[in-house]
Write a protein that holds these residues in place. Structure first.
Motif, PDB file in Angstrom:
ATOM      1  N   ALA A 127       0.825  -1.210   0.000  1.00 37.10           N
ATOM      2  CA  ALA A 127       0.000   0.000   0.000  1.00 37.10           C
ATOM      3  C   ALA A 127       0.858   1.258   0.000  1.00 37.10           C
ATOM      4  O   ALA A 127       0.578   2.220  -0.725  1.00 37.10           O
ATOM      5  CB  ALA A 127      -0.925  -0.003   1.216  1.00 37.10           C
TER       6      ALA A 127
ATOM      7  N   PHE B  20       2.494   1.697  -3.415  1.00 36.09           N
ATOM      8  CA  PHE B  20       1.511   2.158  -4.393  1.00 36.09           C
ATOM      9  C   PHE B  20       1.135   3.618  -4.157  1.00 36.09           C
ATOM     10  O   PHE B  20       1.012   4.412  -5.099  1.00 36.09           O
ATOM     11  CB  PHE B  20       0.263   1.280  -4.327  1.00 36.09           C
ATOM     12  CG  PHE B  20      -0.800   1.651  -5.321  1.00 36.09           C
ATOM     13  CD1 PHE B  20      -0.632   1.372  -6.666  1.00 36.09           C
ATOM     14  CD2 PHE B  20      -1.967   2.285  -4.909  1.00 36.09           C
ATOM     15  CE1 PHE B  20      -1.615   1.722  -7.594  1.00 36.09           C
ATOM     16  CE2 PHE B  20      -2.947   2.631  -5.820  1.00 36.09           C
ATOM     17  CZ  PHE B  20      -2.774   2.350  -7.167  1.00 36.09           C
ATOM     18  N   ALA B  21       0.959   3.996  -2.875  1.00 38.34           N
ATOM     19  CA  ALA B  21       0.623   5.386  -2.549  1.00 38.34           C
ATOM     20  C   ALA B  21       1.746   6.330  -2.968  1.00 38.34           C
ATOM     21  O   ALA B  21       1.499   7.444  -3.446  1.00 38.34           O
ATOM     22  CB  ALA B  21       0.345   5.526  -1.056  1.00 38.34           C
TER      23      ALA B  21
ATOM     24  N   ILE C 180       1.436   6.824  -6.757  1.00 40.18           N
ATOM     25  CA  ILE C 180       0.332   7.729  -7.097  1.00 40.18           C
ATOM     26  C   ILE C 180       0.694   9.171  -6.743  1.00 40.18           C
ATOM     27  O   ILE C 180       0.446  10.111  -7.519  1.00 40.18           O
ATOM     28  CB  ILE C 180      -0.956   7.310  -6.356  1.00 40.18           C
ATOM     29  CG1 ILE C 180      -1.412   5.926  -6.836  1.00 40.18           C
ATOM     30  CG2 ILE C 180      -2.051   8.345  -6.558  1.00 40.18           C
ATOM     31  CD1 ILE C 180      -1.807   5.875  -8.289  1.00 40.18           C
ATOM     32  N   THR C 181       1.293   9.355  -5.570  1.00 41.71           N
ATOM     33  CA  THR C 181       1.681  10.702  -5.150  1.00 41.71           C
ATOM     34  C   THR C 181       2.725  11.276  -6.090  1.00 41.71           C
ATOM     35  O   THR C 181       2.705  12.480  -6.417  1.00 41.71           O
ATOM     36  CB  THR C 181       2.229  10.664  -3.716  1.00 41.71           C
ATOM     37  OG1 THR C 181       1.262  10.067  -2.856  1.00 41.71           O
ATOM     38  CG2 THR C 181       2.532  12.068  -3.219  1.00 41.71           C
TER      39      THR C 181
ATOM     40  N   ILE D 293      -3.723  13.480  -0.176  1.00 43.04           N
ATOM     41  CA  ILE D 293      -3.865  12.505  -1.259  1.00 43.04           C
ATOM     42  C   ILE D 293      -3.117  11.227  -0.914  1.00 43.04           C
ATOM     43  O   ILE D 293      -3.617  10.116  -1.104  1.00 43.04           O
ATOM     44  CB  ILE D 293      -3.346  13.100  -2.579  1.00 43.04           C
ATOM     45  CG1 ILE D 293      -4.218  14.291  -3.012  1.00 43.04           C
ATOM     46  CG2 ILE D 293      -3.308  12.039  -3.675  1.00 43.04           C
ATOM     47  CD1 ILE D 293      -3.699  15.021  -4.220  1.00 43.04           C
ATOM     48  N   MET D 294      -1.904  11.377  -0.379  1.00 40.79           N
ATOM     49  CA  MET D 294      -1.113  10.205  -0.018  1.00 40.79           C
ATOM     50  C   MET D 294      -1.798   9.408   1.088  1.00 40.79           C
ATOM     51  O   MET D 294      -1.867   8.166   1.025  1.00 40.79           O
ATOM     52  CB  MET D 294       0.286  10.631   0.429  1.00 40.79           C
ATOM     53  CG  MET D 294       1.152   9.476   0.911  1.00 40.79           C
ATOM     54  SD  MET D 294       2.816   9.980   1.379  1.00 40.79           S
ATOM     55  CE  MET D 294       3.638   9.876  -0.203  1.00 40.79           C
TER      56      MET D 294
ATOM     57  N   GLY E 293      -5.016   9.267   1.884  1.00 42.27           N
ATOM     58  CA  GLY E 293      -6.192   8.591   1.356  1.00 42.27           C
ATOM     59  C   GLY E 293      -5.831   7.406   0.485  1.00 42.27           C
ATOM     60  O   GLY E 293      -6.462   6.337   0.564  1.00 42.27           O
ATOM     61  N   THR E 294      -4.796   7.563  -0.325  1.00 47.09           N
ATOM     62  CA  THR E 294      -4.359   6.465  -1.193  1.00 47.09           C
ATOM     63  C   THR E 294      -3.823   5.302  -0.379  1.00 47.09           C
ATOM     64  O   THR E 294      -4.051   4.131  -0.713  1.00 47.09           O
ATOM     65  CB  THR E 294      -3.277   6.962  -2.170  1.00 47.09           C
ATOM     66  OG1 THR E 294      -3.747   8.107  -2.878  1.00 47.09           O
ATOM     67  CG2 THR E 294      -2.931   5.878  -3.176  1.00 47.09           C
TER      68      THR E 294
ATOM     69  N   LEU F  86      -6.885   3.332   1.051  1.00 43.98           N
ATOM     70  CA  LEU F  86      -7.534   2.541   0.014  1.00 43.98           C
ATOM     71  C   LEU F  86      -6.642   1.398  -0.450  1.00 43.98           C
ATOM     72  O   LEU F  86      -7.103   0.270  -0.668  1.00 43.98           O
ATOM     73  CB  LEU F  86      -7.895   3.445  -1.178  1.00 43.98           C
ATOM     74  CG  LEU F  86      -8.985   4.492  -0.925  1.00 43.98           C
ATOM     75  CD1 LEU F  86      -9.152   5.374  -2.146  1.00 43.98           C
ATOM     76  CD2 LEU F  86     -10.300   3.823  -0.575  1.00 43.98           C
ATOM     77  N   SER F  87      -5.344   1.677  -0.585  1.00 39.66           N
ATOM     78  CA  SER F  87      -4.413   0.650  -1.046  1.00 39.66           C
ATOM     79  C   SER F  87      -4.281  -0.468  -0.026  1.00 39.66           C
ATOM     80  O   SER F  87      -4.160  -1.644  -0.386  1.00 39.66           O
ATOM     81  CB  SER F  87      -3.041   1.269  -1.315  1.00 39.66           C
ATOM     82  OG  SER F  87      -3.128   2.300  -2.273  1.00 39.66           O
TER      83      SER F  87
END
Length: 377
Positions: free
Chosen positions: A26, A29-30, A33-34, A332-333, A335-336, A339-340
């Motif tokens: 997670a 992945f975060a 995305i970030t 954003i990080m 939240g990601t 979810l991840s």
């Protein structure tokens, strides 16, 4: 490769695999995305993360991180108690704010010796949080009202009631245009201590209480009959009923305990920093606790790591404003990551189930082969 992973999953308990692999996946992945978002906004990803890491390990920031993590941890444990029974206590936010307000008013109105004064304030906060949360439990078992709906509505009621009570008890806060409850005398202050060299800023002494709450949470769930009944009810209510568990009583009890812990959420700030409840008292900690409880898989140790990570990101983000980088990137990080983690836990869980099925199949095949050979002999 699959054989190696299967052997690994066979040797390591599923809980251990979930605790290690899923959060790592997670976070990676975060970070990806970030990085994409940072590139899109014209900010260099590696330099931005290095800047946050450098600022985050400064002595003052480390103390702030520990202090934030203390409140986050208590909030997440309060949520996790409900989660372990499939109860969604969304009302921690209202419970801790109303508890902190009333406890602050009581603490500012009395004069007692130090330990008694602190004990009185904490007990009042715990009782208020427990009573406010119990309302949702009672509505659920007597009227079938979903605790999600009732706790959200109780949050709104707590906000309005708290605003009205604050106007009744408010006095001007020295040195500002703010208003708050009467300041708590020094006898009601929970002393902090200097833990990180290089800064005079103190770590909340309430961090010790938070650690004890985590230990109590583990003992309650893993070492008591009540904890067994609570987990059993959360996994299968019909099975719990069949084994003699009073499910309605368990629902109310779980909500009361969750609310009691929620009442402690505001205590580190109230007794260790502000010493009054004012209109700028920290809000939103209950919803942060939901995210951290999910991140920590409702485990007291996992929640501790999640609280530290969340607090580190929150406090290290302060440097971004000075560098003209939007600090919302941290939101954003965060939240990601949540979810991840949920997705990663599910993927690892499914893979582990497949690996177990393969291993059982091989063992059954080997057993069948031996039996056939013995029959032929």
């Amino acid at each position: 490769m699959n054989g190696f992973v299967d052997r690994l999953l066979g040797r390591v308990p599923l809980s251990g695999v979930l605790a290690i692999v899923a959060p790592l996946l997670a976070i990676v992945f975060a970070a990806l995305i970030t990085s994409v978002v940072l590139v899109t906004t014209g900010s260099p990803p590696l330099e931005t993360m290095a800047l946050m890491a450098e600022y985050g390990v400064r002595p003052r920031t480390l103390v702030l991180t520990l202090n934030s993590a203390t409140t986050f941890y208590l909030s997440a444990v309060a949520v996790a108690i409900g989660f372990r029974m499939n109860l969604f206590n969304i009302g921690v936010d209202g419970q801790y704010r109303l508890a902190a307000l009333i406890a602050a008013a009581v603490g500012g109105a009395v004069a007692l010796p130090g330990p008694l004064h602190i004990t009185l304030i904490v007990v009042v906060a715990v009782l208020v949080g427990a009573v406010w949360s119990a309302l949702a439990g009672i509505l659920k078992v007597t009227r079938g009202v979903s605790e999600v709906i009732s706790t959200i509505m109780l949050n709104a009621i707590a906000t309005g009631l708290g605003a009205w009570l604050l106007t009744q008890w408010a006095v001007p806060v020295s040195g500002s245009n703010n208003i708050g409850t009467k300041p708590i005398p020094e006898s009601g202050h929970f002393p902090g201590f200097e833990l990180i060299p290089g800064t005079p800023l103190q770590v909340f002494g309430f961090i010790v209480i938070a650690a004890l709450v985590g230990i109590g949470f583990h003992v309650l769930l893993a070492r008591t009959r009540f904890g067994f009944d609570l987990r059993a009810t959360g996994r299968s209510e019909p099975a719990a009923v069949a084994s003699g568990v009073n499910v309605k009583r368990m629902v109310v009890a779980a909500m009361i305990i969750s609310g009691a812990v929620a009442g402690l959420v505001g205590m580190p700030q109230l007794l260790g920093a502000s010493y009054t409840y004012s209109i700028d008292f920290p809000a939103g900690l209950g919803f942060t606790g939901i995210a951290i409880a999910l991140l920590g898989r409702n485990n007291p140790v996992g929640i501790a790591f999640g609280a530290l990570l969340w607090a580190f990101l929150d406090n290290s983000a302060q440097i971004l404003d000075l560098e003209a980088i939007p600090k919302e990137i941290v939101t954003i990080m965060q939240g990601t990551i949540v979810l991840s983690v949920i997705v990663a836990y599910e993927l690892v869980h499914r893979y582990s189930q497949t690996a177990v099925q393969r291993r059982v199949g091989r063992e059954l095949g080997e057993t069948g082969g031996r039996e056939t050979q013995e029959a032929k002999a």
